[in-house]
Design an enzyme around this catalytic site. Structure first.
Site, PDB file in Angstrom:
ATOM      1  N   ASN A 133     -11.146  -2.267  -5.150  1.00  0.00           N
ATOM      2  CA  ASN A 133     -10.370  -1.363  -6.007  1.00  0.00           C
ATOM      3  C   ASN A 133     -11.041  -1.109  -7.366  1.00  0.00           C
ATOM      4  O   ASN A 133     -10.700  -0.151  -8.058  1.00  0.00           O
ATOM      5  CB  ASN A 133      -8.941  -1.894  -6.226  1.00  0.00           C
ATOM      6  CG  ASN A 133      -8.058  -1.792  -4.996  1.00  0.00           C
ATOM      7  OD1 ASN A 133      -7.164  -2.610  -4.790  1.00  0.00           O
ATOM      8  ND2 ASN A 133      -8.279  -0.793  -4.154  1.00  0.00           N
TER       9      ASN A 133
ATOM     10  N   ASP B   9       0.831  -1.217   0.000  1.00  0.00           N
ATOM     11  CA  ASP B   9       0.000   0.000   0.000  1.00  0.00           C
ATOM     12  C   ASP B   9       0.863   1.265   0.000  1.00  0.00           C
ATOM     13  O   ASP B   9       1.989   1.260   0.494  1.00  0.00           O
ATOM     14  CB  ASP B   9      -0.914  -0.037   1.245  1.00  0.00           C
ATOM     15  CG  ASP B   9      -2.064   0.941   1.133  1.00  0.00           C
ATOM     16  OD1 ASP B   9      -2.373   1.392   0.010  1.00  0.00           O
ATOM     17  OD2 ASP B   9      -2.659   1.265   2.185  1.00  0.00           O
TER      18      ASP B   9
HETATM   19  C1  IPE Z   1      -5.588  -2.607  -0.098  1.00  0.00           C
HETATM   20  O1  IPE Z   1      -5.201  -1.284  -0.263  1.00  0.00           O
HETATM   21  C2  IPE Z   1      -5.595  -3.307  -1.418  1.00  0.00           C
HETATM   22  C3  IPE Z   1      -4.289  -3.535  -2.026  1.00  0.00           C
HETATM   23  C4  IPE Z   1      -3.129  -3.242  -1.504  1.00  0.00           C
HETATM   24  C5  IPE Z   1      -4.311  -4.174  -3.309  1.00  0.00           C
HETATM   25  P1  IPE Z   1      -6.266  -0.108  -0.408  1.00  0.00           P
HETATM   26  O2  IPE Z   1      -5.498   1.141  -0.561  1.00  0.00           O
HETATM   27  O3  IPE Z   1      -7.238  -0.428  -1.476  1.00  0.00           O
HETATM   28  O4  IPE Z   1      -7.015  -0.179   0.990  1.00  0.00           O
HETATM   29  P2  IPE Z   1      -7.886   0.913   1.754  1.00  0.00           P
HETATM   30  O5  IPE Z   1      -8.976   1.321   0.834  1.00  0.00           O
HETATM   31  O6  IPE Z   1      -6.990   2.040   2.089  1.00  0.00           O
HETATM   32  O7  IPE Z   1      -8.369   0.204   2.977  1.00  0.00           O
HETATM   33  C1  IPE Z   2      -1.574   0.282  -3.292  1.00  0.00           C
HETATM   34  O1  IPE Z   2      -1.379   1.645  -3.316  1.00  0.00           O
HETATM   35  C2  IPE Z   2      -1.839  -0.293  -4.656  1.00  0.00           C
HETATM   36  C3  IPE Z   2      -3.232  -0.700  -4.894  1.00  0.00           C
HETATM   37  C4  IPE Z   2      -4.200  -0.686  -4.045  1.00  0.00           C
HETATM   38  C5  IPE Z   2      -3.541  -1.179  -6.217  1.00  0.00           C
HETATM   39  P1  IPE Z   2      -2.599   2.674  -3.334  1.00  0.00           P
HETATM   40  O2  IPE Z   2      -2.989   2.906  -4.740  1.00  0.00           O
HETATM   41  O3  IPE Z   2      -3.676   2.227  -2.450  1.00  0.00           O
HETATM   42  O4  IPE Z   2      -1.909   3.990  -2.758  1.00  0.00           O
HETATM   43  P2  IPE Z   2      -2.481   4.933  -1.616  1.00  0.00           P
HETATM   44  O5  IPE Z   2      -2.836   4.066  -0.466  1.00  0.00           O
HETATM   45  O6  IPE Z   2      -3.667   5.619  -2.190  1.00  0.00           O
HETATM   46  O7  IPE Z   2      -1.352   5.842  -1.308  1.00  0.00           O
HETATM   47 MG    MG Z   3      -4.065   2.440  -0.499  1.00  0.00          MG
END
Ligand code: IPE
Ligand code: IPE
Ligand code: MG
Length: 246
Positions: free
Chosen positions: A69, A21
């Site tokens: 997502n 993340d």
């Molecule tokens: C969790 O991260 C999903 C992945 C790392 C693929 P998110 O960024 O989607 O999670 P939330 O929404 O902050 O909980």
């Molecule tokens: C994790 O990084 C990757 C996916 C969930 C696909 P994020 O895209 O959630 O990045 P932040 O959490 O918004 O910084």
């Molecule tokens: Mg994230």
């Protein structure tokens, strides 16, 4: 002894899972679009996979795209899917060189056709590798996984293939996407968020949890070894008391 060798000589998780993340915030900090963060997250994946393989970790599971997502802006989702296809193509070599078998969990069929095709291809081409099993969680949600397991079991009960009394934890395990994988021993989440976000809810029942503030694109070998060191210093009691262990 190098830090890697030192960690390797200690107790290691058989199954390591990571919630990768912080890509978006990493990019934002640099005044860039979120997709720039995803692009830079790919090399962190490669480094992590290579280090885990060097340490002879049996199972590495990476949360790459959740069922939730799909709700992101279309442009971001499209970029992530394209990135998946190009990375799979490029990283086949890394997988082969490191004797890694690729696996996928989640509602994989809901990915774009090209991604499904590429994924199937790489899974097929690495199926005889007997080193680490690398599992990508794609369009994965633990509640969706549990729901589909319950559905499958319900159908089997209805058709008298299994009697309800026979349903135990091992049968439930066999109906999850993770069938064949051991329980998670260590779960790492990057980016300073302290939540599970619908990842492997059943499989982390007794996992050790490790959170770091590092954004995913910055996560490197050093950070991984740090997490493993923390794991090695923990006492896993599984409900017992210290004196009963060993
Ligand atoms: C969790 O991260 C999903 C992945 C790392 C693929 P998110 O960024 O989607 O999670 P939330 O929404 O902050 O909980
Ligand atoms: C994790 O990084 C990757 C996916 C969930 C696909 P994020 O895209 O959630 O990045 P932040 O959490 O918004 O910084
Ligand atoms: Mg994230």
């Amino acid at each position: 002894m190098s830090k890697l060798e030192e960690i390797k000589s200690g107790r290691l998780p058989q199954h390591l899972a990571i919630i990768m993340d912080g890509n978006g915030r990493w990019a934002k900090e640099r005044g860039k679009l979120r997709v720039f963060g995803h692009q830079n997250g790919v090399q962190a994946v490669r480094q992590t996979v290579e280090t885990a393989a060097k340490l002879q970790i049996g199972y590495l599971t990476l949360y790459a795209f959740s069922t939730e997502n799909w709700k992101r802006p279309k442009m971001e989702v499209d970029t992530l899917m394209r990135l998946l296809v190009t990375s799979l193509r490029k990283e086949l070599k890394t997988l082969t060189e490191n004797n890694i078998r690729l696996n996928a969990i989640g509602c994989v069929e809901s990915l774009p056709g090209k991604a499904v095709q590429e994924l199937r291809e790489v899974i097929k081409r690495t199926e005889n590798n007997d080193g680490m099993t690398l599992t990508l969680a794609l369009s994965y949600g633990a509640r969706e996984e549990i729901t589909s397991a319950v559905k499958a079991l319900g159908t089997k009960v209805k058709n008298s293939i299994i009697s309800p009394e026979k349903i135990d934890e091992s049968i439930i395990n066999d109906h999850l996407y993770t069938r064949g994988l051991p329980d998670v021993d260590l779960l790492i989440r990057t980016s300073g968020e302290y939540r599970i976000s619908n990842f492997l809810l059943w499989q982390i029942a007794y996992a050790e949890l490790y959170f770091t503030d590092v954004f995913w694109p910055d996560f490197n070998e050093e950070h991984l070894l740090e997490a493993l060191k923390s794991y090695q210093n923990r006492e896993r009691r599984f409900g017992k008391i210290s004196e009963q262990l060993n």
